[in-house]
Enzyme design. Structure first.
Site, PDB file in Angstrom:
ATOM      1  N   ASN A   1      11.867  70.783  34.387  1.00  0.00           N
ATOM      2  CA  ASN A   1      11.632  69.463  34.736  1.00  0.00           C
ATOM      3  C   ASN A   1      10.273  68.917  34.294  1.00  0.00           C
ATOM      4  O   ASN A   1       9.640  67.980  34.790  1.00  0.00           O
ATOM      5  CB  ASN A   1      11.700  69.557  36.391  1.00  0.00           C
ATOM      6  CG  ASN A   1      12.891  69.169  36.927  1.00  0.00           C
ATOM      7  OD1 ASN A   1      13.640  68.345  36.777  1.00  0.00           O
ATOM      8  ND2 ASN A   1      13.405  70.135  37.853  1.00  0.00           N
TER       9      ASN A   1
ATOM     10  N   ASP B   1      23.484  67.914  30.211  1.00  0.00           N
ATOM     11  CA  ASP B   1      24.353  68.553  30.521  1.00  0.00           C
ATOM     12  C   ASP B   1      24.231  68.805  32.232  1.00  0.00           C
ATOM     13  O   ASP B   1      23.251  68.981  32.446  1.00  0.00           O
ATOM     14  CB  ASP B   1      24.330  70.151  30.020  1.00  0.00           C
ATOM     15  CG  ASP B   1      25.092  71.068  30.782  1.00  0.00           C
ATOM     16  OD1 ASP B   1      26.059  71.319  30.287  1.00  0.00           O
ATOM     17  OD2 ASP B   1      24.573  72.023  31.513  1.00  0.00           O
TER      18      ASP B   1
ATOM     19  N   TYR C   1      25.419  70.822  40.930  1.00  0.00           N
ATOM     20  CA  TYR C   1      24.058  71.237  40.624  1.00  0.00           C
ATOM     21  C   TYR C   1      23.266  70.363  41.726  1.00  0.00           C
ATOM     22  O   TYR C   1      23.843  69.042  42.162  1.00  0.00           O
ATOM     23  CB  TYR C   1      23.644  70.669  39.146  1.00  0.00           C
ATOM     24  CG  TYR C   1      24.133  71.330  38.169  1.00  0.00           C
ATOM     25  CD1 TYR C   1      24.363  72.825  38.143  1.00  0.00           C
ATOM     26  CD2 TYR C   1      24.013  70.721  36.734  1.00  0.00           C
ATOM     27  CE1 TYR C   1      24.792  73.592  37.108  1.00  0.00           C
ATOM     28  CE2 TYR C   1      24.483  71.793  35.865  1.00  0.00           C
ATOM     29  CZ  TYR C   1      24.693  72.917  35.904  1.00  0.00           C
ATOM     30  OH  TYR C   1      25.117  73.795  34.855  1.00  0.00           O
TER      31      TYR C   1
END
Length: 294
Positions: free
Chosen positions: A260, A49, A54
């Site tokens: 992350n 996604d 972003y």
């Protein structure tokens, strides 16, 4: 990993990897990006996604640099457009606003394809409802990018049902999903009609911020105490409990998991092992509400 059908020729993995924080770390090398995607693929998580905005319009390019042909052949890409802020290629805009014009949608699709190094977007979403949206123009533009072959399917994000029906009324293509905020800390969608509308029409919703923006992992509250009970009983962490709670809903919610941390990515599928009975689900729901259900 279960797969959810959005269209006759398109299915997504039940859990989705969200990349909105992909550029928020020191190491954004292709090797690191590949390691995160491969950790997903090992669990059957094939859907990535993205959104043009972003990382200040950098996350798509960071992802693209890490995509080998082998990875491209295994994944589905979801991305979004219509939010402009003074950053990246839009650094000259005077302030934040939305743009659902044909020109902007077409340009955004071309930017996303180029930056990610792909030849087709699997699902393109309008990121936010635009008060100035001309639904005829926007709907025709979405139909156009599908007809061009650059986009397989289109949907929306953060739309209310009236926004949805307005846009859909001017389209030939079917909107295939609405990505909304749903979690144990943001559960209004369960009762305000957002999920019911989609469930009635067999339209699988995507859920952003399923861990409450990280609050469910970092805070200690009466809710997280119940989550810890369930987590300990299932030998998982809080994240798996939060996701399992969403997966139990009959609307076929697809949680979008954003982190992350490689170890947390490797643990995404732990949610599939949680015993989420109806009584456990309601115990968590009541803890989230702060009171018994009526």
């Amino acid at each position: 990993m279960e797969r959810i059908s959005l269209a006759p020729d398109l299915s997504l993995s039940r859990i989705v990897y969200g990349m909105w924080r992909l550029g928020d770390v020191d190491d954004t090398s292709p090797k690191t990006v590949q390691a995160k995607i491969e950790a997903c693929l090992e669990q059957g998580i094939t859907t990535m996604d993205q959104a043009d905005i972003y990382g200040g319009y950098m996350a798509e390019e960071i992802m693209g640099a890490g995509l080998t042909q082998s990875i491209k052949d295994q994944i589905e890409v979801v991305t979004k457009c219509d939010i402009l802020i003074p950053a990246g290629r839009y650094s000259d805009v005077p302030g934040k606003y939305y743009d659902t014009s044909r020109d902007h949608i077409l340009a955004s699709v071309d930017h996303s394809l180029r930056l990610m190094g792909i030849d087709k977007i699997d699902v393109l979403l309008i990121h936010r409802p635009d008060p100035l949206m001309d639904h005829h123009e926007t709907g025709a533009a979405l139909d156009e990018v599908v007809a061009s072959g650059k986009v397989r399917s289109v949907g929306v994000s953060n739309f209310k049902l009236h926004d949805w029906t307005l846009l859909q009324s001017a389209m030939k293509s079917k909107l295939v999903t609405n990505q909304i905020e749903v979690s144990l800390t943001a559960h209004d969608a369960l009762t305000n009609g957002d999920l019911a509308y989609l469930q009635e029409r067999a339209i699988p919703p995507m859920a952003w911020s399923p861990l409450g923006g990280g609050a469910l992992m970092t805070q200690d509250t009466p809710l997280t105490a119940v989550m810890d009970e369930v987590a300990n009983a299932n030998s998982v962490d809080r994240a798996a409990v939060a996701v399992a709670w969403l997966l139990a809903h009959p609307a076929k919610i697809l949680p979008v998991m954003g982190t992350n941390n490689l170890n947390r990515i490797k643990g995404f599928s732990d949610a599939l092992t949680v015993d989420m009975s109806r009584t456990t689900w309601f115990k968590l729901y009541e803890a989230a509400l702060g009171h018994e259900v009526a």
